[in-house]
Motif scaffolding. Structure first.
Motif, PDB file in Angstrom:
ATOM      1  N   GLY A  14     122.202  17.381  60.359  1.00 53.87           N
ATOM      2  CA  GLY A  14     122.061  18.786  61.227  1.00 53.87           C
ATOM      3  C   GLY A  14     123.654  19.112  61.632  1.00 53.87           C
ATOM      4  O   GLY A  14     124.662  18.329  61.299  1.00 53.87           O
ATOM      5  N   SER A  60     114.598  15.234  58.957  1.00 49.61           N
ATOM      6  CA  SER A  60     114.908  16.358  59.548  1.00 49.61           C
ATOM      7  C   SER A  60     116.317  17.019  59.259  1.00 49.61           C
ATOM      8  O   SER A  60     117.236  16.411  59.160  1.00 49.61           O
ATOM      9  CB  SER A  60     114.596  16.536  61.089  1.00 49.61           C
ATOM     10  N   THR A 114     118.738  20.640  58.914  1.00 52.23           N
ATOM     11  CA  THR A 114     119.122  21.774  59.337  1.00 52.23           C
ATOM     12  C   THR A 114     120.430  22.210  59.246  1.00 52.23           C
ATOM     13  O   THR A 114     121.318  21.778  59.866  1.00 52.23           O
ATOM     14  CB  THR A 114     118.576  22.323  60.808  1.00 52.23           C
ATOM     15  N   GLY A 174     114.722  23.231  58.238  1.00 51.06           N
ATOM     16  CA  GLY A 174     114.984  24.287  59.098  1.00 51.06           C
ATOM     17  C   GLY A 174     115.849  25.372  58.270  1.00 51.06           C
ATOM     18  O   GLY A 174     117.004  25.023  57.650  1.00 51.06           O
ATOM     19  N   ASN A 175     115.323  26.677  58.366  1.00 47.80           N
ATOM     20  CA  ASN A 175     116.200  27.640  57.647  1.00 47.80           C
ATOM     21  C   ASN A 175     117.220  28.028  58.863  1.00 47.80           C
ATOM     22  O   ASN A 175     117.517  27.628  59.766  1.00 47.80           O
ATOM     23  CB  ASN A 175     115.600  28.726  57.253  1.00 47.80           C
ATOM     24  N   ASN A 216     117.461  32.046  53.298  1.00 47.49           N
ATOM     25  CA  ASN A 216     116.021  31.617  53.506  1.00 47.49           C
ATOM     26  C   ASN A 216     115.121  31.817  52.496  1.00 47.49           C
ATOM     27  O   ASN A 216     114.231  31.170  52.439  1.00 47.49           O
ATOM     28  CB  ASN A 216     115.902  32.142  54.962  1.00 47.49           C
ATOM     29  N   VAL A 245     113.002  28.906  61.537  1.00 43.73           N
ATOM     30  CA  VAL A 245     113.938  29.171  62.729  1.00 43.73           C
ATOM     31  C   VAL A 245     114.450  30.506  62.895  1.00 43.73           C
ATOM     32  O   VAL A 245     114.482  31.074  63.999  1.00 43.73           O
ATOM     33  CB  VAL A 245     115.310  27.978  62.425  1.00 43.73           C
TER      34      VAL A 245
END
Length: 356
Positions: free
Chosen positions: A43, A154, A156, A210-211, A244, A268
């Motif tokens: 991220g 995860s 993002t 995550g967007n 997105n 998100v």
């Protein structure tokens, strides 16, 4: 002017935070088929647990009043870009992680995290190194089980591609002339497809993606564009929405294509927009002004530091600084990701993903 391509300027953080400790947990896995594996977090500055402390960068959170409400440090700055816990900290707590992440660059980080601020391709190179180390520690079969069945990935990314690339005045003019939004976003998605597939080939199976949030509504964007309290930068949010939409299609594609993998979509954008639009419903008094910062109507130009103006009611602000949410906002976001419905996290939430 040279063409600026997606991912060339993105600051990406790879935190490999073990649920417990990567080495101890992996060693235990050699004789135990139960329990949690590792959490691999890719991220930007949102989940950074303090690696900026050790980097040659202007983006620093190792100075007060950052961390003023972080109980684990006694209110001292740790390099987290918020007043307290990050979303990752809170998610870890909710999922039963006993300790907060220790930055890889910190002297006491051995076995707990790997991190470097480079492009995502290089981040995957570093994960590949770790993957090989696990093979040596556990043997190939048990290492594969540890990664594929008990570890969560995860990721993002995307915001910095827009904020620090396509929308950055000093760099973006040439890019926007040479490449329209459709082509720019297509490049991002195609590159991301290849990167996710590469992680899959390294035995990653549980993904949380995550967007991009409503980047046109952060205090920095509102301030530099001289907007009023209820306005957001239209172009920035349109780019996020367009990206997105394609990201969600990509995850649907990969869920059908990559056998045995599950790609969770973290919405998100809608979650943060809900906090911004209906902030009073959640106990906030403002979703426009940074609690800590300086410059302009919304304290949105100069990052948080010792000379910044500081609000007294930190729990009443959606944004801690010109870019990052407050701990109070992080708490709402994190709990929705862990326990929430398919409105914000789909097809299952993080608690359900952990238990698969």
């Amino acid at each position: 002017m040279a063409r600026v391509t997606p991912w060339s300027l993105v600051l990406v953080v790879l935190c490999m935070t073990s649920w417990g400790s990567l080495v101890n947990g992996a060693a235990a896995a050699a004789g135990n088929n139960e329990g949690l594996g590792a959490s691999f977090i890719f991220g930007d500055s949102l989940p950074d647990a303090g690696n900026n402390n050790y980097l040659q960068t202007l983006s620093k959170a190792n100075i007060p009043p950052n961390g003023i409400d972080f109980k684990a440090s006694g209110g001292q700055p740790t390099g987290r870009f918020t007043n307290g816990r990050t979303i990752g900290d809170i998610v870890g707590e909710e999922l039963g992680v006993p300790d907060y992440a220790v930055p890889y660059l910190a002297p006491n980080s051995t076995g707990k995290a790997n991190i470097i601020w480079l492009g995502l391709d290089i981040q995957i190179d570093y994960f590949n190194n770790t993957r090989q180390q696990l093979d040596k520690l556990l043997g190939p079969s048990k290492a594969k089980d540890y990664i594929s069945k008990r570890s969560i990935f995860s990721i993002t990314i995307g915001s910095n591609d827009f904020l620090n690339n396509y929308l950055l005045p000093l760099l973006s003019t040439g890019t926007r002339i040479s490449e329209n939004p459709d082509a720019f976003i297509d490049d991002m998605i195609n590159h991301f497809r290849n990167q996710l597939t590469r992680l899959y080939q390294l035995d990653a199976r549980k993904f949380v993606i995550g967007n991009v949030g409503p980047i046109g509504c952060i205090p920095y964007q509102k301030t530099i564009n001289q907007l009023n309290e209820n306005q957001c930068v239209d172009l920035a949010n349109k780019l996020a929405v367009q990206y997105n939409r394609q990201l969600k299609n990509l995850l649907t594609e990969l869920n059908g294509k990559l056998q045995g993998a599950i790609f969770i979509h973290a919405n998100v954008y809608d979650l943060v927009m809900e906090l911004i639009t209906n902030y009073s419903k959640y106990g906030f008094t403002t979703a426009s002004r940074a609690c800590c910062g300086n410059g302009g109507q919304f304290a949105g130009i100069i990052p948080c530091g010792p000379t910044s103006s500081l609000c007294e009611d930190r729990e009443k602000h959606v944004f801690w600084d010109p870019y990052h949410p407050s701990e109070a906002a992080n708490l709402i976001i994190a709990r929705q990701l862990v326990y929430g419905s398919t409105k914000y996290i789909s097809p299952i939430n993080l608690q359900q993903l952990r238990n698969l």
